[in-house]
Design a protein around this motif. Structure first.
Motif, mmCIF file in Angstrom:
data_model
loop_
_atom_site.group_PDB
_atom_site.id
_atom_site.type_symbol
_atom_site.label_atom_id
_atom_site.label_comp_id
_atom_site.label_asym_id
_atom_site.label_seq_id
_atom_site.Cartn_x
_atom_site.Cartn_y
_atom_site.Cartn_z
ATOM 1 N N GLU A 43 17.821 2.559 25.633
ATOM 2 C CA GLU A 43 16.984 1.453 25.175
ATOM 3 C C GLU A 43 15.662 1.900 24.543
ATOM 4 N N CYS A 44 15.335 3.175 24.657
ATOM 5 C CA CYS A 44 14.074 3.670 24.108
ATOM 6 C C CYS A 44 14.061 3.497 22.590
ATOM 7 N N GLN A 45 13.000 2.887 22.099
ATOM 8 C CA GLN A 45 12.855 2.651 20.665
ATOM 9 C C GLN A 45 12.206 3.844 19.964
ATOM 10 N N GLU A 46 11.354 4.536 20.682
ATOM 11 C CA GLU A 46 10.608 5.654 20.118
ATOM 12 C C GLU A 46 10.966 6.946 20.839
ATOM 13 N N GLU A 47 10.929 8.025 20.115
ATOM 14 C CA GLU A 47 11.226 9.330 20.699
ATOM 15 C C GLU A 47 10.242 9.655 21.829
ATOM 16 N N GLN A 48 8.996 9.284 21.659
ATOM 17 C CA GLN A 48 7.967 9.521 22.672
ATOM 18 C C GLN A 48 8.325 8.826 23.987
ATOM 19 N N ASP A 49 8.862 7.619 23.902
ATOM 20 C CA ASP A 49 9.278 6.898 25.109
ATOM 21 C C ASP A 49 10.404 7.637 25.827
ATOM 22 N N ALA A 50 11.328 8.189 25.066
ATOM 23 C CA ALA A 50 12.438 8.937 25.653
ATOM 24 C C ALA A 50 11.926 10.197 26.350
ATOM 25 N N TYR A 51 10.981 10.890 25.725
ATOM 26 C CA TYR A 51 10.402 12.082 26.350
ATOM 27 C C TYR A 51 9.677 11.724 27.647
ATOM 28 N N GLN A 52 8.942 10.618 27.618
ATOM 29 C CA GLN A 52 8.224 10.196 28.815
ATOM 30 C C GLN A 52 9.202 9.844 29.932
ATOM 31 N N LEU A 53 10.259 9.163 29.595
ATOM 32 C CA LEU A 53 11.266 8.806 30.590
ATOM 33 C C LEU A 53 11.926 10.053 31.178
ATOM 34 N N GLN A 54 12.230 11.014 30.332
ATOM 35 C CA GLN A 54 12.826 12.263 30.813
ATOM 36 C C GLN A 54 11.842 13.020 31.715
ATOM 37 N N SER A 55 10.574 12.989 31.357
ATOM 38 C CA SER A 55 9.554 13.635 32.192
ATOM 39 C C SER A 55 9.460 12.966 33.557
ATOM 40 N N LEU A 56 9.533 11.650 33.575
ATOM 41 C CA LEU A 56 9.492 10.926 34.852
ATOM 42 C C LEU A 56 10.697 11.279 35.719
ATOM 43 N N ARG A 57 11.841 11.414 35.093
ATOM 44 C CA ARG A 57 13.032 11.781 35.863
ATOM 45 C C ARG A 57 12.871 13.170 36.475
ATOM 46 N N LEU A 58 12.389 14.122 35.700
ATOM 47 C CA LEU A 58 12.174 15.472 36.215
ATOM 48 C C LEU A 58 11.143 15.468 37.342
ATOM 49 N N TRP A 59 10.068 14.700 37.159
ATOM 50 C CA TRP A 59 9.038 14.578 38.192
ATOM 51 C C TRP A 59 9.636 14.017 39.475
ATOM 52 N N TRP A 60 10.443 12.963 39.358
ATOM 53 C CA TRP A 60 11.065 12.334 40.517
ATOM 54 C C TRP A 60 11.992 13.315 41.238
ATOM 55 N N GLU A 61 12.802 14.037 40.495
ATOM 56 C CA GLU A 61 13.726 14.989 41.111
ATOM 57 C C GLU A 61 12.975 16.127 41.799
ATOM 58 N N LEU A 62 11.896 16.580 41.188
ATOM 59 C CA LEU A 62 11.074 17.615 41.812
ATOM 60 C C LEU A 62 10.417 17.085 43.086
ATOM 61 N N LEU A 63 9.899 15.875 43.019
ATOM 62 C CA LEU A 63 9.274 15.271 44.192
ATOM 63 C C LEU A 63 10.275 15.133 45.338
ATOM 64 N N LEU A 64 11.488 14.722 45.043
ATOM 65 C CA LEU A 64 12.518 14.619 46.080
ATOM 66 C C LEU A 64 12.778 15.980 46.733
ATOM 67 N N ARG A 65 12.851 17.014 45.922
ATOM 68 C CA ARG A 65 13.096 18.358 46.461
ATOM 69 C C ARG A 65 11.932 18.827 47.324
ATOM 70 N N VAL A 66 10.718 18.613 46.850
ATOM 71 C CA VAL A 66 9.546 19.032 47.612
ATOM 72 C C VAL A 66 9.477 18.275 48.932
ATOM 73 N N CYS A 67 9.681 16.980 48.888
ATOM 74 C CA CYS A 67 9.614 16.170 50.110
ATOM 75 C C CYS A 67 10.737 16.530 51.084
ATOM 76 N N SER A 68 11.894 16.867 50.575
ATOM 77 C CA SER A 68 13.015 17.171 51.465
ATOM 78 C C SER A 68 12.862 18.544 52.114
ATOM 79 N N THR A 69 12.037 19.414 51.542
ATOM 80 C CA THR A 69 11.809 20.722 52.133
ATOM 81 C C THR A 69 10.454 20.830 52.814
#
Length: 91
Positions: free
Chosen positions: A58-84
């Motif tokens: 649904e992202c209209q702009e490339e910048q929005d897609a990059y931001q969404l991908q960054s949020l996903r990476l941040w979330w996955e990293l946060l899950l790993r840090v919290c689980s350890t």
């Protein structure tokens, strides 16, 4: 658990800096899960992945897609840090 819940979570992460900070400040996985449950509800990893793919399409702009991908990476990293994260020793 539902795809709609995972979509709501992604939207809140994307749009609400205070929500991101609240999530980021969680001291451990149980607290993180409780915050997500309280503010959005429960969802599985598969539902999160599906919601992410849908939001990415649904992202209209490339910048929005990059931001969404960054949020996903941040979330996955946060899950790993919290689980350890070390838990408090029994008293």
């Amino acid at each position: 658990m539902s795809l709609a819940t995972a979509s709501l979570f992604l939207k809140k992460l994307h749009k609400e800096a205070t929500f991101r900070q609240l999530i980021s400040d969680a001291p451990g996985l149980p607290e993180l899960e409780q915050l997500v449950r309280t503010h959005c509800g429960l969802f599985s990893q598969e539902e999160f992945d599906d919601a992410f793919r849908h939001a990415l399409l649904e992202c209209q702009e490339e910048q929005d897609a990059y931001q969404l991908q960054s949020l996903r990476l941040w979330w996955e990293l946060l899950l790993r840090v919290c689980s350890t994260a070390p838990t408090a020793p029994p008293q």
